[in-house]
Design a protein around this motif. Sequence first.
Motif, short mmCIF file in Angstrom:
data_model
loop_
_atom_site.label_atom_id
_atom_site.label_comp_id
_atom_site.label_asym_id
_atom_site.label_seq_id
_atom_site.Cartn_x
_atom_site.Cartn_y
_atom_site.Cartn_z
N ALA A 29 0.70 -1.39 -0.19
CA ALA A 29 0.36 0.35 -0.61
C ALA A 29 0.84 1.53 -0.34
O ALA A 29 0.32 2.53 -0.18
CB ALA A 29 -1.04 0.19 1.17
N LEU A 30 2.04 1.33 0.56
CA LEU A 30 3.02 2.40 0.74
C LEU A 30 4.35 2.84 -0.94
O LEU A 30 3.92 1.67 -1.38
CB LEU A 30 3.91 1.91 2.17
CG LEU A 30 2.46 2.31 3.08
CD1 LEU A 30 2.88 1.92 4.46
CD2 LEU A 30 1.69 3.43 3.55
N TYR A 36 7.29 -0.63 3.46
CA TYR A 36 7.23 -1.64 3.44
C TYR A 36 7.60 -1.85 1.72
O TYR A 36 8.47 -3.56 1.60
CB TYR A 36 5.63 -1.54 2.82
CG TYR A 36 4.70 -2.12 4.29
CD1 TYR A 36 5.20 -2.47 5.17
CD2 TYR A 36 3.06 -2.10 3.86
CE1 TYR A 36 3.47 -2.47 5.93
CE2 TYR A 36 1.95 -2.35 4.50
CZ TYR A 36 2.36 -2.83 6.16
OH TYR A 36 1.34 -2.83 7.02
N GLU A 68 -5.69 -3.13 0.34
CA GLU A 68 -5.53 -4.08 1.00
C GLU A 68 -6.23 -5.37 1.35
O GLU A 68 -5.75 -6.22 0.97
CB GLU A 68 -4.97 -4.73 2.40
CG GLU A 68 -3.67 -3.10 2.62
CD GLU A 68 -3.04 -2.99 4.06
OE1 GLU A 68 -3.85 -2.90 4.75
OE2 GLU A 68 -1.39 -3.08 3.97
N SER A 86 -1.26 -4.88 5.94
CA SER A 86 -1.14 -5.22 7.47
C SER A 86 -2.64 -6.17 8.33
O SER A 86 -3.01 -6.67 7.00
CB SER A 86 -1.96 -4.14 7.73
OG SER A 86 -2.95 -3.57 7.81
N ASN A 141 3.73 -2.96 11.10
CA ASN A 141 3.46 -1.75 9.94
C ASN A 141 3.77 -1.01 11.02
O ASN A 141 5.01 0.02 11.32
CB ASN A 141 2.09 -2.28 10.20
CG ASN A 141 1.27 -0.40 9.75
OD1 ASN A 141 2.18 -0.15 8.75
ND2 ASN A 141 0.17 -0.39 9.16
N ARG A 144 -0.13 2.46 16.35
CA ARG A 144 -0.74 2.73 16.12
C ARG A 144 -1.08 4.48 16.60
O ARG A 144 -1.42 3.95 17.63
CB ARG A 144 -1.69 2.69 15.19
CG ARG A 144 -1.95 1.45 14.21
CD ARG A 144 -2.86 0.34 13.75
NE ARG A 144 -3.77 1.15 12.69
CZ ARG A 144 -3.57 0.69 11.39
NH1 ARG A 144 -2.67 0.29 10.64
NH2 ARG A 144 -4.19 1.70 10.72
N ARG A 165 -11.33 7.86 10.47
CA ARG A 165 -10.73 6.52 9.61
C ARG A 165 -10.42 5.53 10.43
O ARG A 165 -9.01 5.81 10.55
CB ARG A 165 -10.12 7.15 8.27
CG ARG A 165 -9.74 5.80 7.54
CD ARG A 165 -8.46 5.17 7.54
NE ARG A 165 -8.33 4.32 6.68
CZ ARG A 165 -7.64 2.75 6.60
NH1 ARG A 165 -6.50 3.24 7.61
NH2 ARG A 165 -7.38 1.88 5.69
N MET A 167 -9.31 1.18 9.53
CA MET A 167 -9.19 0.18 9.12
C MET A 167 -10.69 -0.36 8.88
O MET A 167 -11.63 -0.33 9.75
CB MET A 167 -7.86 -0.85 9.26
CG MET A 167 -6.18 -0.21 8.52
SD MET A 167 -5.65 -1.31 8.84
CE MET A 167 -5.47 -1.77 10.35
N PHE A 188 -6.88 1.98 2.48
CA PHE A 188 -6.41 3.19 2.38
C PHE A 188 -5.84 4.36 1.30
O PHE A 188 -5.68 5.60 1.62
CB PHE A 188 -5.03 3.07 2.92
CG PHE A 188 -3.88 3.88 3.62
CD1 PHE A 188 -3.71 4.39 4.90
CD2 PHE A 188 -2.73 3.64 2.43
CE1 PHE A 188 -2.26 5.60 4.81
CE2 PHE A 188 -2.01 4.69 2.69
CZ PHE A 188 -1.76 5.20 3.54
N ASN A 205 -2.75 5.77 12.36
CA ASN A 205 -2.07 4.91 11.54
C ASN A 205 0.14 5.21 13.01
O ASN A 205 -0.23 5.62 13.70
CB ASN A 205 -1.33 5.20 10.73
CG ASN A 205 -1.96 4.28 9.32
OD1 ASN A 205 -2.34 3.13 9.28
ND2 ASN A 205 -2.52 4.42 8.47
N VAL A 209 3.57 4.51 8.92
CA VAL A 209 2.73 5.34 7.68
C VAL A 209 2.96 6.62 6.99
O VAL A 209 2.37 6.94 6.55
CB VAL A 209 1.67 4.44 7.91
CG1 VAL A 209 0.58 4.93 6.54
CG2 VAL A 209 1.84 3.03 7.34
O1 PAF Z 1 -3.77 2.42 7.69
C1 PAF Z 1 -3.78 1.26 6.30
O2 PAF Z 1 -4.77 0.82 6.08
C2 PAF Z 1 -2.63 0.04 6.94
O3 PAF Z 1 -1.57 0.54 8.27
C3 PAF Z 1 -1.69 1.19 6.26
C4 PAF Z 1 -1.63 2.19 5.72
C5 PAF Z 1 -2.80 0.17 4.76
C6 PAF Z 1 -0.27 0.11 5.96
O4 PAF Z 1 -0.44 -1.21 5.79
#
Ligand code: PAF
Length: 321
Positions: A29-30, A36, A68, A86, A141, A144, A165, A167, A188, A205, A209
Motif C-alpha cells: 500500500a505504501l 513496506y 489491502e 497489515s 507496520n 498506531r 478513518r 481500517m 487506505f 496509523n 505510515v
Molecule cells: O491504515 C492502513 O490501512 C494500513 O496501516 C496501511 C497504511 C495500508 C499499511 O498497512
Amino acid sequence: MKHLFTGFIAAAALATGVQAQQNIVVGHALSPASHYGVGAQAFIDTLNELSDGAFTGEQAPAGQLGGERDMIEGLQIGSLDLVVTSTGPLGNFVPEVFALDLPFLFRDYDHARTVLDGEIGQELLDKIGENNLVGLAWSENGFRHVTNSQRPVRTPEDLAGLKLRTMENRVHMTAFSGMGASPTPMAFPELFTAMQQGVVDGQENPVTVITAAKFWEVQDYVSLTGHVYSPAVVLASPILFDSLSDEEKGWFMEAAKASAAATRAEVNRLEEAGVALLIENGMEVITDIDKAPFAALAEASYSVYTDQYGTEMVDRIKAVE
Ligand code: PAF
C-alpha cells in the motif's frame, strides 16, 4: 491461468535445458521508500539470490493494485503473487487473526515480535493457510497513533465527535466507538483525499505510515496513543505457491523472513527518527497521554474476538515475556 502458462513455459524450458525465469509481483500500500517498500525489495533480492536468478521480482507499490482487501482477494484468485499487508482487513478472511488486532494488548515491540516469531505466530500463519492464502512470515507496520485536523487529542473526551478513518476491521471500529470517536472504515488509497476534503477529520496509523504518506500536508495533530500494535504479514497466492517445488517454497519462506527483518529494521529507524520529521513538517506532537482511560473504553472491542474464540489466546499472548 497466468501460473498454468508459466508452469508450461517452465516445463518446456526444463525439456530444452534452458532455465526459465519467473517474475514475481509484490503488492503493497505504501511507497517504495517506505518500510513496506524496503521489505518488498528485500524479498525480491533474497529470492533472486537464492534462486540464482530463476526468480525475478517487481514491486506494485502505493496501492496500484487496490486496497489491502482487494490485494488479498487478488492472491486468492491468483491475479497477484505476493502481498505485504497489515492485518487490517485480514480478519475478514481469517477471523482468528483478530486476536492480534486487539487494542492495548501488546506491551511493546519486543513483546509483539516475540509472540509473532513464536508458537502463537506459527499457529496463526497455519490458520491463514487454511483459508485459501499462504502466510509466509510476520512482518510489521508498527504501533498506531491518532492524527487529526481539529484539535490536540489527550483524553478520550477529545475524540468525541471526531470522524476518524479506521481500517476495515471490526475490532478497531468497535474500539474507536468505545473511545468516543465516530469510526469511518475506508480503504487506505481513499484516505488522503478524504482528509483533504474534510470527509474525515483524522485517522490512525504508525509513525512509519504517517511519514511515508506525508500526512502533515492534511493533518495538524499527532497524539502518540500507541493504542494498538499493527502487525503486517507477507502473504503469497496459494495458486502460485502450490505450483512451486519444495526447494522453491523454501526460498520463498526464507525471502519472506528477510523481508520481515528488513521491514522491522526500518520500523526501528523510523520510531527513532520519525517524530522529529513530523515536528519538522509542522505537526503538533502530543506525547503526554494517559493511556489507561483509552484502554478502559476500548476493552469492549475484545468481545469481537472472545465471543467467538474465548479468552485463551488473549491470555496466552499476555503471558509471553
Ligand atoms: O491504515 C492502513 O490501512 C494500513 O496501516 C496501511 C497504511 C495500508 C499499511 O498497512
